[in-house]
Design an enzyme around this catalytic site. Structure first.
Site, mmCIF file in Angstrom:
data_model
loop_
_atom_site.group_PDB
_atom_site.id
_atom_site.type_symbol
_atom_site.label_atom_id
_atom_site.label_comp_id
_atom_site.label_asym_id
_atom_site.label_seq_id
_atom_site.Cartn_x
_atom_site.Cartn_y
_atom_site.Cartn_z
ATOM 1 N N TRP A 131 0.878 -1.173 0.000
ATOM 2 C CA TRP A 131 0.000 0.000 0.000
ATOM 3 C C TRP A 131 0.923 1.232 0.000
ATOM 4 O O TRP A 131 1.776 1.352 0.896
ATOM 5 C CB TRP A 131 -0.847 -0.043 1.271
ATOM 6 C CG TRP A 131 -1.803 1.077 1.472
ATOM 7 C CD1 TRP A 131 -2.719 1.557 0.580
ATOM 8 C CD2 TRP A 131 -1.967 1.846 2.673
ATOM 9 N NE1 TRP A 131 -3.434 2.564 1.147
ATOM 10 C CE2 TRP A 131 -3.003 2.769 2.429
ATOM 11 C CE3 TRP A 131 -1.348 1.849 3.924
ATOM 12 C CZ2 TRP A 131 -3.429 3.692 3.389
ATOM 13 C CZ3 TRP A 131 -1.770 2.744 4.879
ATOM 14 C CH2 TRP A 131 -2.800 3.653 4.616
ATOM 15 N N ASP A 212 -0.238 -5.081 9.675
ATOM 16 C CA ASP A 212 -1.258 -4.136 9.232
ATOM 17 C C ASP A 212 -2.523 -4.958 9.009
ATOM 18 O O ASP A 212 -2.547 -5.883 8.193
ATOM 19 C CB ASP A 212 -0.805 -3.452 7.939
ATOM 20 C CG ASP A 212 -1.793 -2.398 7.482
ATOM 21 O OD1 ASP A 212 -2.950 -2.423 7.950
ATOM 22 O OD2 ASP A 212 -1.423 -1.547 6.662
ATOM 23 N N LYS A 247 -13.021 -0.269 7.022
ATOM 24 C CA LYS A 247 -13.598 -1.117 5.976
ATOM 25 C C LYS A 247 -14.689 -2.025 6.549
ATOM 26 O O LYS A 247 -15.795 -2.052 6.037
ATOM 27 C CB LYS A 247 -12.516 -1.987 5.341
ATOM 28 C CG LYS A 247 -11.152 -1.331 5.240
ATOM 29 C CD LYS A 247 -11.024 -0.389 4.086
ATOM 30 C CE LYS A 247 -9.710 0.360 4.176
ATOM 31 N NZ LYS A 247 -9.387 1.127 3.002
#
Ligand SMILES: Cc1ncc(COP(=O)(O)O)c(C=O)c1O
Length: 398
Positions: A131, A212, A247
């Site tokens: 990312w 993460d 999310k």
């Protein structure tokens, strides 16, 4: 003449920059596959029913809007840790895990990065690719960011041996960022056997895992996606976890996440907690209330938890359905083999194996927006727009 005449602009953010370009695009048939947000069948972000119900409760119950402590709402932190580590393991780890409510997953990565840069190391290893914001976050924390091999563009798969060889040569106390599930941008995760090998290597070499965890529930399931984190914790790692509830609770703009740090013993845990709280205090002082209150309200109510878990299952099902439809459509056009690798992917994203120059043409000539790495958000697909996406892919292939 301005006092700031010498300020040079920086290039636009690779993901948010594209999203801004998409918004300005006047074409009615434009398609957005860029940002990492879950979109329902309407191709829009939808508020979860569990969240709406929790907000109704909060309106009735809320007494004030006073400051939270520096580490956030303790109720939220406890619930977040149960979600990450599971209830049983949380009991075993009691006293050794410090948790803080953070400004999204980004804030958790930065808080952990600031702590590590100050106390432990000025260098971090991230997967190649990763990312893009990982690089910016850790650089901003004052670290040098290096990449470890991860994805093989030829085989469209994780190059596990190369990853292992690279990590085994790192110096002690090196910081290694790992995507706990749904690797962004590739969608390729290690298998459980590979996670076990990674755990053994990191322990032996005294490397520091920084997980993460932005997509819990979007891969195989809420517990299944936490498998690697729980396994590492059981093996006795001292480790970091940055969780995001953007999310899986669709709370993007509420900026809610958590940082968990697992230490060897209670004393170390308390010491590092005091440093982390200080870092938060001089940065944003304390986190915003609302997102954490929503998550805690849902997770402390059996009915709302059940509703939310069902909603996460539905989101994951839609991701899987769109992946199957994409594979089906691609096989129809290009034959069964060319895109067979997409079957072994997990989570919101897949890299289609397109060159940056082809992506540029797909955006410019067809209004199909995806990141330059060839990453697409599967929930930006629909039965209606799939033919247009395929046409753009075919016509721009050289
Ligand atoms: C891999 C990864 N980590 C962290 C984040 C940060 O999430 P948040 O929006 O909660 O800051 C994202 C968001 O897209 C992500 O994709």
């Amino acid at each position: 003449m301005s006092l700031f005449e010498k300020v040079e602009p920086v290039p636009p953010d690779p993901i948010f920059g594209l999203a801004a370009r998409f918004r300005k695009d006047k074409r009615s048939n434009k398609i957005d596959l860029t940002l990492g947000v879950y979109k329902g069948k309407s191709l829009k972000i939808e508020i979860l029913r569990s969240v709406k119900e929790a907000e109704k409760i909060l309106i009735k119950m809320e007494k004030d809007k006073g400051y939270l402590p520096m580490g956030g709402d303790e109720r939220f932190v406890q619930e977040s840790q149960k979600l990450i580590f599971g209830e049983a393991l949380c009991k075993t780890l009691k006293g050794k895990v410090f948790g803080a409510q953070t400004v999204g997953g980004t804030g958790a990565l930065r808080l952990g990065g600031d702590f590590l840069a100050r106390e432990v190391t000025k260098c971090v290893y991230v997967s190649d690719p990763t990312w893009p914001n990982h690089i910016g976050i850790f650089e901003a924390a004052g670290m040098e960011v290096k990449k470890y091999p991860y994805y093989n563009k030829e085989t469209h798969a994780l190059d596990f041996q190369k990853m292992l060889d690279y990590l085994s040569a790192l110096p002690e106390k090196s910081l290694v960022v790992l995507h706990a599930c749904c690797h962004n941008p590739t969608g390729c995760d290690p298998t459980q056997a590979e996670w076990k090998e990674l755990s053994a290597l990191l322990l032996k070499k005294k490397l520091i895992p920084f997980f993460d965890f932005a997509y819990q529930g979007f891969g195989r399931g809420l517990d299944e996606d936490a498998w690697a984190i729980r396994y590492f914790a059981e093996q006795g790692h001292e480790m970091f976890v940055a969780a995001s509830y953007s999310k899986n609770f669709a709370l993007y703009g509420e900026r809610i996440g958590s940082l968990s740090i697992l230490a060897k013993n209670e004393q170390v845990s308390q010491n590092l907690a005091s440093v982390v709280r200080r870092i938060a205090r001089v940065n944003y002082s304390n986190p915003p209330r609302h997102g954490g209150e929503i998550v805690a309200t849902i997770l402390q109510d059996l009915g709302l938890t059940k509703l939310w878990k069902g909603e996460v299952d539905q989101m994951r099902k839609r991701i899987e359905e769109m992946r199957s439809e994409l594979i089906h459509a691609l096989s129809g056009q290009f034959g069964k083999d060319k895109y067979g690798f997409l079957k072994r992917r997990s989570g919101l994203f897949s890299m289609l194996g397109l060159e940056g120059s082809q992506v540029d043409r797909m955006i410019e000539e067809y209004g199909v927006y995806l990141t330059r790495s060839g990453r697409i958000n599967l929930t930006g697909l629909s039965e209606d727009n799939l033919p247009n996406i395929l046409e753009a892919m075919i016509k721009t292939a050289s």
